[in-house]
Design a protein around this motif. Structure first.
Motif, PDB file in Angstrom:
ATOM      1  N   VAL A   1      77.887  16.890  26.855  1.00  0.00           N
ATOM      2  CA  VAL A   1      78.384  17.646  25.689  1.00  0.00           C
ATOM      3  C   VAL A   1      79.720  18.285  26.070  1.00  0.00           C
ATOM      4  CG1 VAL A   1      77.966  19.547  24.083  1.00  0.00           C
ATOM      5  CG2 VAL A   1      76.052  18.096  24.816  1.00  0.00           C
TER       6      VAL A   1
ATOM      7  N   THR B   1      70.601   7.050  25.611  1.00  0.00           N
ATOM      8  CA  THR B   1      70.316   8.162  26.528  1.00  0.00           C
ATOM      9  C   THR B   1      68.818   8.456  26.559  1.00  0.00           C
ATOM     10  OG1 THR B   1      70.740   9.765  24.753  1.00  0.00           O
ATOM     11  CG2 THR B   1      72.587   9.214  26.210  1.00  0.00           C
ATOM     12  N   VAL B   2      68.299   9.010  25.455  1.00  0.00           N
ATOM     13  CA  VAL B   2      66.871   9.306  25.306  1.00  0.00           C
ATOM     14  C   VAL B   2      66.509   9.035  23.841  1.00  0.00           C
ATOM     15  CG1 VAL B   2      66.932  11.088  27.118  1.00  0.00           C
ATOM     16  CG2 VAL B   2      67.270  11.763  24.733  1.00  0.00           C
ATOM     17  N   TYR B   3      65.230   9.076  23.509  1.00  0.00           N
ATOM     18  CA  TYR B   3      64.828   8.925  22.107  1.00  0.00           C
ATOM     19  C   TYR B   3      65.220  10.174  21.315  1.00  0.00           C
ATOM     20  CZ  TYR B   3      62.245   4.555  22.402  1.00  0.00           C
ATOM     21  OH  TYR B   3      61.916   3.225  22.530  1.00  0.00           O
TER      22      TYR B   3
ATOM     23  N   THR C   1      78.951  13.611  23.587  1.00  0.00           N
ATOM     24  CA  THR C   1      78.906  14.380  22.337  1.00  0.00           C
ATOM     25  C   THR C   1      80.113  15.298  22.308  1.00  0.00           C
ATOM     26  OG1 THR C   1      76.495  14.311  22.224  1.00  0.00           O
ATOM     27  CG2 THR C   1      77.579  16.106  21.041  1.00  0.00           C
TER      28      THR C   1
ATOM     29  N   LEU D   1      76.826  27.778  12.989  1.00  0.00           N
ATOM     30  CA  LEU D   1      78.131  27.774  13.664  1.00  0.00           C
ATOM     31  C   LEU D   1      79.137  27.040  12.771  1.00  0.00           C
ATOM     32  CD1 LEU D   1      76.949  26.749  17.273  1.00  0.00           C
ATOM     33  CD2 LEU D   1      77.664  29.028  16.533  1.00  0.00           C
TER      34      LEU D   1
ATOM     35  N   HIS E   1      74.442  12.203  14.668  1.00  0.00           N
ATOM     36  CA  HIS E   1      74.755  10.830  15.059  1.00  0.00           C
ATOM     37  C   HIS E   1      75.376  10.085  13.887  1.00  0.00           C
ATOM     38  CE1 HIS E   1      71.796  12.320  17.874  1.00  0.00           C
ATOM     39  NE2 HIS E   1      72.068  11.329  18.709  1.00  0.00           N
TER      40      HIS E   1
ATOM     41  N   VAL F   1      80.287  21.472  15.034  1.00  0.00           N
ATOM     42  CA  VAL F   1      79.173  20.530  15.063  1.00  0.00           C
ATOM     43  C   VAL F   1      79.307  19.635  16.303  1.00  0.00           C
ATOM     44  CG1 VAL F   1      80.363  18.770  13.654  1.00  0.00           C
ATOM     45  CG2 VAL F   1      77.850  18.843  13.699  1.00  0.00           C
ATOM     46  N   GLY F   2      78.181  19.288  16.885  1.00  0.00           N
ATOM     47  CA  GLY F   2      78.160  18.318  17.982  1.00  0.00           C
ATOM     48  C   GLY F   2      77.938  16.942  17.372  1.00  0.00           C
TER      49      GLY F   2
ATOM     50  N   ARG G   1      77.327  20.570  28.793  1.00  0.00           N
ATOM     51  CA  ARG G   1      76.136  19.964  29.402  1.00  0.00           C
ATOM     52  C   ARG G   1      76.587  18.706  30.126  1.00  0.00           C
ATOM     53  NH1 ARG G   1      71.324  17.872  25.542  1.00  0.00           N
ATOM     54  NH2 ARG G   1      72.816  16.203  25.122  1.00  0.00           N
TER      55      ARG G   1
ATOM     56  N   SER H   1      73.137  13.014  26.580  1.00  0.00           N
ATOM     57  CA  SER H   1      74.588  12.838  26.607  1.00  0.00           C
ATOM     58  C   SER H   1      75.312  14.046  27.212  1.00  0.00           C
ATOM     59  CB  SER H   1      75.095  12.629  25.176  1.00  0.00           C
ATOM     60  OG  SER H   1      74.824  13.766  24.380  1.00  0.00           O
TER      61      SER H   1
ATOM     62  N   ILE I   1      72.481  17.687  17.502  1.00  0.00           N
ATOM     63  CA  ILE I   1      73.573  16.717  17.579  1.00  0.00           C
ATOM     64  C   ILE I   1      73.488  15.780  16.375  1.00  0.00           C
ATOM     65  CG2 ILE I   1      74.445  14.732  18.888  1.00  0.00           C
ATOM     66  CD1 ILE I   1      73.648  16.225  21.445  1.00  0.00           C
TER      67      ILE I   1
ATOM     68  N   ARG J   1      78.203  12.440  17.856  1.00  0.00           N
ATOM     69  CA  ARG J   1      78.456  11.279  18.716  1.00  0.00           C
ATOM     70  C   ARG J   1      78.043   9.984  18.034  1.00  0.00           C
ATOM     71  NH1 ARG J   1      74.945   8.784  22.709  1.00  0.00           N
ATOM     72  NH2 ARG J   1      72.745   9.272  22.354  1.00  0.00           N
TER      73      ARG J   1
HETATM   74  O1  TXA Z   1      71.706  12.202  24.408  1.00  0.00           O
HETATM   75  C1  TXA Z   1      71.592  13.086  23.567  1.00  0.00           C
HETATM   76  O2  TXA Z   1      72.486  13.913  23.341  1.00  0.00           O
HETATM   77  C2  TXA Z   1      70.274  13.130  22.755  1.00  0.00           C
HETATM   78  C3  TXA Z   1      70.202  11.869  21.919  1.00  0.00           C
HETATM   79  C4  TXA Z   1      69.021  11.858  20.990  1.00  0.00           C
HETATM   80  O3  TXA Z   1      71.392  11.695  21.229  1.00  0.00           O
HETATM   81  N1  TXA Z   1      70.234  14.303  21.955  1.00  0.00           N
HETATM   82  C5  TXA Z   1      70.073  15.545  22.482  1.00  0.00           C
HETATM   83  O4  TXA Z   1      70.016  16.559  21.545  1.00  0.00           O
HETATM   84  O5  TXA Z   1      69.962  15.765  23.664  1.00  0.00           O
HETATM   85  P1  TXA Z   1      69.484  18.014  21.866  1.00  0.00           P
HETATM   86  O6  TXA Z   1      69.401  18.670  20.534  1.00  0.00           O
HETATM   87  O7  TXA Z   1      68.257  17.956  22.652  1.00  0.00           O
HETATM   88  O8  TXA Z   1      70.655  18.704  22.622  1.00  0.00           O
HETATM   89  C6  TXA Z   1      71.783  19.179  21.925  1.00  0.00           C
HETATM   90  C7  TXA Z   1      72.651  20.018  22.818  1.00  0.00           C
HETATM   91  C8  TXA Z   1      72.056  21.400  22.974  1.00  0.00           C
HETATM   92  O9  TXA Z   1      72.313  21.861  24.298  1.00  0.00           O
HETATM   93  C9  TXA Z   1      72.829  22.194  21.936  1.00  0.00           C
HETATM   94  O10 TXA Z   1      72.863  23.558  22.224  1.00  0.00           O
HETATM   95  C10 TXA Z   1      74.198  21.546  22.001  1.00  0.00           C
HETATM   96  O11 TXA Z   1      73.934  20.181  22.214  1.00  0.00           O
HETATM   97  N2  TXA Z   1      74.942  21.691  20.734  1.00  0.00           N
HETATM   98  C11 TXA Z   1      74.713  21.102  19.556  1.00  0.00           C
HETATM   99  N3  TXA Z   1      75.589  21.516  18.621  1.00  0.00           N
HETATM  100  C12 TXA Z   1      76.398  22.396  19.222  1.00  0.00           C
HETATM  101  C13 TXA Z   1      77.498  23.206  18.792  1.00  0.00           C
HETATM  102  N4  TXA Z   1      77.947  23.186  17.544  1.00  0.00           N
HETATM  103  N5  TXA Z   1      78.094  23.999  19.702  1.00  0.00           N
HETATM  104  C14 TXA Z   1      77.657  24.049  20.983  1.00  0.00           C
HETATM  105  N6  TXA Z   1      76.621  23.315  21.445  1.00  0.00           N
HETATM  106  C15 TXA Z   1      75.991  22.512  20.587  1.00  0.00           C
END
Ligand code: TXA
Ligand code: MG
Length: 329
Positions: free
Chosen positions: A185, A36-38, A99, A117, A68, A120-121, A197, A183, A66, A123
């Protein structure tokens, strides 16, 4: 201070991964490519290590990361109360750009990974470098996108370098990421599940596997389920406006802006020779184009929204956020 190691063309690949694993195990962060992205990775079980991600990005602490992992089997060690729908999603879309938000197994993740929370997110990324790294590391890897908070996500190692230079010790360079936006979500703790998302994996694709899901895109309430959605994202420095691609409208806008002595950049599927700068618009080029706008002296940026673009939830979501919902009129 920040070292870039090209992993796909490196003769000494083994050594590159060993370096990355050693750095991660010592509690430091490493940037790596996914499909997806770095991502900006740290050991998800180590609070200190994870806090370095927040520091490097300037990310608000209430926005969880997130995690991994290398496989479904590994994921299942870290989450609980996994429904059959969640298992079906794992089988259908992993490794891949989906995710899943699931109830976390207690006492595994550092509290700053989940922003306290219970969920956990998680993937399994579909990228050979990310998967090799995870297999060698044998730890869950917390990783948000490897950009400065508020800037477009990085789709090239040089984007990461631009934002993270001297803030992190190592970037694994695996070339351009294939998908180009983050990704999808999907919150599996609600029934029906909710897309928090939008991303490359579409609502239709998910529904074909598990039936009805809800979509919360455009939800700007103050208590969002996905904390990250409340922050403005992906924004270039010059003001960005969306514009309908109706006949002659973009040309008129360009003339109007230039008539005021200002320079204009256009992000679109087709070129506008009158514009001062032109950059391509598609899912895999949007973030690079926004970053290229930052390297110009454009005073204003227009992103052309074609009729087809409007049906692309994921692309529209990123465009509207980048423009802070501003339309040129
Ligand atoms: O494609 C992707 O998902 C990339 C690559 C690196 O894997 N990662 C990414 O992570 O975009 P980040 O942290 O930029 O975005 C994470 C998203 C955020 O909108 C965050 O609020 C949501 O996932 N998220 C993470 N854990 C969550 C949780 N327990 N409950 C609800 N939302 C969560
Ligand atoms: Mg991000």
């Amino acid at each position: 201070k920040t070292k870039i190691v090209v992993v796909d063309k490196n003769v000494d690949e083994e050594n590159s991964y060993t370096q990355a694993v050693d750095i991660l195990k010592s509690g430091e962060v490493v940037a790596f490519p996914t499909e997806t992205v770095y991502g900006l990775g740290a050991d998800a079980t180590n609070f200190e290590a994870v806090s370095k991600i927040f520091e490097a990005k300037g990310r608000p602490a209430d926005n969880p990361l997130i995690v991994h992992v290398d496989s479904k089997e590994t994921a299942l060690r870290y989450v609980q109360e996994v429904s059959s729908k969640a298992l079906d999603c794992m089988d259908a879309f992993w490794p891949g750009a989906l995710t899943l938000i699931l109830k976390a197994e207690p006492e595994i993740f550092a509290s700053n990974v989940t922003a306290d929370l219970q969920t956990v997110g998680i993937r399994v990324p579909n990228h050979p470098v990310a998967l090799t790294l995870l297999q060698k590391l044998q730890l869950p890897l917390a990783a948000p996108s490897a950009n400065t908070s508020g800037k477009p996500s990085p789709t090239l190692a040089e984007h990461v370098f631009h934002d993270m230079e001297s803030k992190i010790p190592l970037i694994l360079d695996g070339g351009a990421t294939e998908i180009g936006i983050e990704s999808t979500v999907l919150d599996m703790t609600s029934e029906p599940p909710v897309i928090l998302r939008p991303g490359k994996v579409s609502k239709e694709q998910i529904e074909a596997v598990i039936g009805t899901v809800r979509s919360s895109s455009g939800n700007t309430s103050n208590v969002p389920k996905s904390p990250g959605m409340k922050y403005m994202h992906y924004a270039p420095t010059a003001p960005l406006y969306l514009i309908e691609n109706e006949k002659g409208l973009i040309e008129k806008a360009i003339e109007y802006v230039q008539g005021k002595g200002k320079r204009i950049a256009v992000i679109s599927e087709t070129e506008y020779p009158m514009a001062d700068f032109n950059f391509p618009l598609s899912m895999d080029s949007l973030y690079a184009s926004l970053r290229k706008c930052d390297l110009t002296d454009a005073d204003l940026i227009l992103a052309s929204v074609e009729s087809g673009t409007k049906e692309n939830d994921a692309l529209m979501n990123r465009l509207e956020k980048a423009a802070d919902h501003k339309w040129f009129s």
